[in-house]
Motif scaffolding. Structure first.
Motif, PDB file in Angstrom:
ATOM      1  N   ASN A 371       2.021  -2.020  -4.495  1.00 45.42           N
ATOM      2  CA  ASN A 371       2.955  -1.083  -4.670  1.00 45.42           C
ATOM      3  C   ASN A 371       3.689  -0.450  -3.229  1.00 45.42           C
ATOM      4  O   ASN A 371       4.460   0.216  -3.129  1.00 45.42           O
ATOM      5  CB  ASN A 371       2.540   0.030  -5.637  1.00 45.42           C
ATOM      6  N   ASP A 372       2.877  -1.177  -2.286  1.00 48.15           N
ATOM      7  CA  ASP A 372       3.466  -0.666  -0.936  1.00 48.15           C
ATOM      8  C   ASP A 372       4.958  -1.453  -0.889  1.00 48.15           C
ATOM      9  O   ASP A 372       5.441  -2.437  -1.282  1.00 48.15           O
ATOM     10  CB  ASP A 372       2.636  -1.559   0.161  1.00 48.15           C
ATOM     11  N   GLY A 409       5.441   7.626  -0.478  1.00 45.52           N
ATOM     12  CA  GLY A 409       6.421   8.298   0.144  1.00 45.52           C
ATOM     13  C   GLY A 409       6.223   8.732   1.588  1.00 45.52           C
ATOM     14  O   GLY A 409       7.182   9.148   2.285  1.00 45.52           O
ATOM     15  N   ASP A 410       5.425   8.202   1.907  1.00 46.85           N
ATOM     16  CA  ASP A 410       4.934   8.104   3.644  1.00 46.85           C
ATOM     17  C   ASP A 410       5.212   6.780   4.120  1.00 46.85           C
ATOM     18  O   ASP A 410       5.192   5.768   3.644  1.00 46.85           O
ATOM     19  CB  ASP A 410       3.407   8.432   3.879  1.00 46.85           C
TER      20      ASP A 410
END
Length: 527
Positions: A371-372, A409-410
């Motif tokens: 999911n990255d 989100g990061d």
């Protein structure tokens, strides 16, 4: 100001921006040509300016010309630049004839080192008797294409599909010189190949002129480009290739993969190709695309899309960073290497989000997770699966590459050491310069030894990133029981991460060496 820069470009600048002629007008529109501009001898005009609406508070330029160049003179200047560029490039473009073996038309045998070397005699038009070394060679079917001389030793860059299946290759150079050639290296992923005269003396005797290499990354839409090649085999007898002038219509184009083709997508199926504004006729494959400075910036390919997908459109393989790296490897007879990350992507959505990571891959070792979202590869932004795969392929193998990712989100920065992609194609990779061996064994990345669609490749990579790619029969490594496909876990108890590191450690050892493999230990004695 309209500025004719002598390289087929016309720039528009205001008068105060232009300092080359020493004028400093603040307003107005000028038509001028500086000291370094193209000289139109026929009109007897060497430069100057005619200006309208200039600030009356400023003095007029010294010695103004009687009149500005006419539209005809400007067109003639552009015509002269085109003619000059063609004359500089055409001597480096050749016609290539491919003769297939009638019994095995898809088997390529015209490869350096696979046929006895002979001393062929250069032939010119009108010589009807075949050279002695041609006796017994296959005589048909005959196909034709183009090539570009890129090295002082007569190295010729062409398209792989021009030479695939060749039992014999003949090259017709400018002036009618005819000589036999052989394949030095070929890469199916890029569809590029390098061939060279079988007789090294031919390059010196024929005075083959290499074409300087440019960089396609400097091109923009609208760039003027020249295409030169053996259109409809017109250069078969005298070596005089045909030329066409056009512009770069688009960049980052790709060909559609045939619906029934389940093979590994090649570079032409990724956004890599240049699109010219004209179609390329039969025989143009492997020809030159040059800029008006006479630099080679791409190789033409007439292998267009399947039916209903703009067949035989004007596409070209760019000599950008990846293309230039491929050319350098092929002219040396080495394999072209492409980066491999080891992630799974969603084949339906084709996004740049990671669908899966397996232990032992460069992605897992670099800390990537499912999911990255990968945003950048080596500073190059990516936004979909095609761009991601291409960006990874561009990177050098065995070296650290920075990745910018998004996770929950990061924004994070990760570093990976890329492995090597194993090429799967209908045609083989042709290499005439093998990597160095140690006691008869050669090593490569595990990802390159096992097929990417092999269900065991990821599990094998989790055991070790280096594997045995080849073992010479009768060598000390062979006699000790080492075989191709064995995964190297450690050398004398020390783990290794890359083939380069493994070879370096092995060369430091003079006595017996113990290799820990996934099939057990193998001790190889000193030769």
């Amino acid at each position: 100001m309209f500025w004719l820069n002598g390289r087929f470009g016309i720039e528009v600048v205001t008068a105060w921006e232009h300092r080359a002629v020493g004028w400093a007008w603040r307003r107005g529109l000028c038509v001028g040509v500086g000291v370094w501009s193209l000289v139109i001898a026929a009109a007897g005009w060497n430069g100057g300016a005619a200006c309208w609406g200039q600030d009356q508070n400023h003095a007029a330029p010294p010695n103004p010309p009687a009149s500005a160049p006419s539209p005809l003179e400007i067109v003639q200047a552009l015509e002269t630049a085109t003619i000059d560029a063609i004359q500089r490039a055409e001597a480096s473009v050749v016609a290539v004839a491919r003769y297939r073996n009638t019994e095995n038309p898809d088997v390529t045998t015209a490869i350096r080192g696979q046929r006895p070397r002979v001393e062929p005699r250069p032939r010119r038009p009108g010589l009807l008797v075949l050279d002695d070394e041609m006796a017994g060679e296959p005589t048909g079917p005959r196909d034709f294409g183009s090539g570009v001389i890129i090295g002082p030793n007569g190295a010729i860059l062409t398209a792989y599909h021009v030479v695939h299946g060749a039992a014999r290759l003949e090259v017709r150079a400018r002036g009618g010189l005819l000589f036999e050639a052989e394949i030095v290296g070929a890469d199916p992923r890029s569809d590029l190949a390098v061939i060279a005269p079988r007789n090294p003396a031919v390059a010196a005797e024929a005075q083959l002129t290499p074409l300087p290499l440019g960089n396609a990354e400097q091109l923009r839409k609208g760039s003027f480009l020249l295409a030169l090649g053996n259109t409809f085999d017109a250069a078969r007898e005298d070596g005089r290739v045909s030329a066409a002038l056009g512009i770069l219509s688009n960049v980052d184009r790709k060909l559609m993969t045939p619906p029934d083709d389940f093979a590994q997508p090649q570079l032409r199926h990724l956004p890599t190709l240049l699109q010219l504004d004209s179609k390329l006729n039969l025989g143009m494959s492997g020809g030159a695309v040059v800029n008006l400075k006479g630099e080679l910036v791409a190789i033409t390919t007439a292998a267009g899309n399947p039916a209903s997908f703009d067949p035989q459109a004007g596409y070209a393989i760019p000599l950008d960073g990846l293309g230039l790296r491929a050319v350098e490897a092929l002219r040396e007879g080495r394999e072209v290497e492409y980066g491999f990350l080891g992630i799974r992507l969603d084949q339906e959505t084709r996004t740049n989000r990671i669908e899966g990571v397996t232990d032992g891959t460069p992605a897992a070792l670099g800390g990537l997770l499912t999911n990255d979202l990968i945003l950048e590869v080596g500073g190059r932004a990516v936004s979909n699966a095609d761009q991601l795969v291409l960006a990874i392929n561009r990177m050098p193998v065995g070296e650290e590459v920075p990745l910018k990712i998004e996770r929950n989100g990061d924004r994070l920065l990760k570093t990976v050491v890329l492995s090597k992609l194993r090429i799967q194609a209908d045609w083989p990779v042709i290499v005439t310069t093998k990597p160095p061996s140690w006691r008869g064994a050669r090593f490569d990345f595990t990802s390159a030894v096992f097929a990417p669609n092999d269900l065991n490749v990821l599990s094998e990579m989790s055991r070790g990133t280096v594997s045995v790619s080849e073992v010479e029969p009768g060598s000390p490594a062979f006699q000790a029981g080492l075989r191709a496909g064995q995964v190297i876990i450690a050398i004398d108890g020390q783990p290794v991460a890359t083939p380069k590191q493994a070879l370096q450690r092995l060369n430091e050892r003079n006595g017996p060496v113990t290799l820990d493999t996934h099939r057990g230990q193998v001790t190889i004695p000193a030769p």
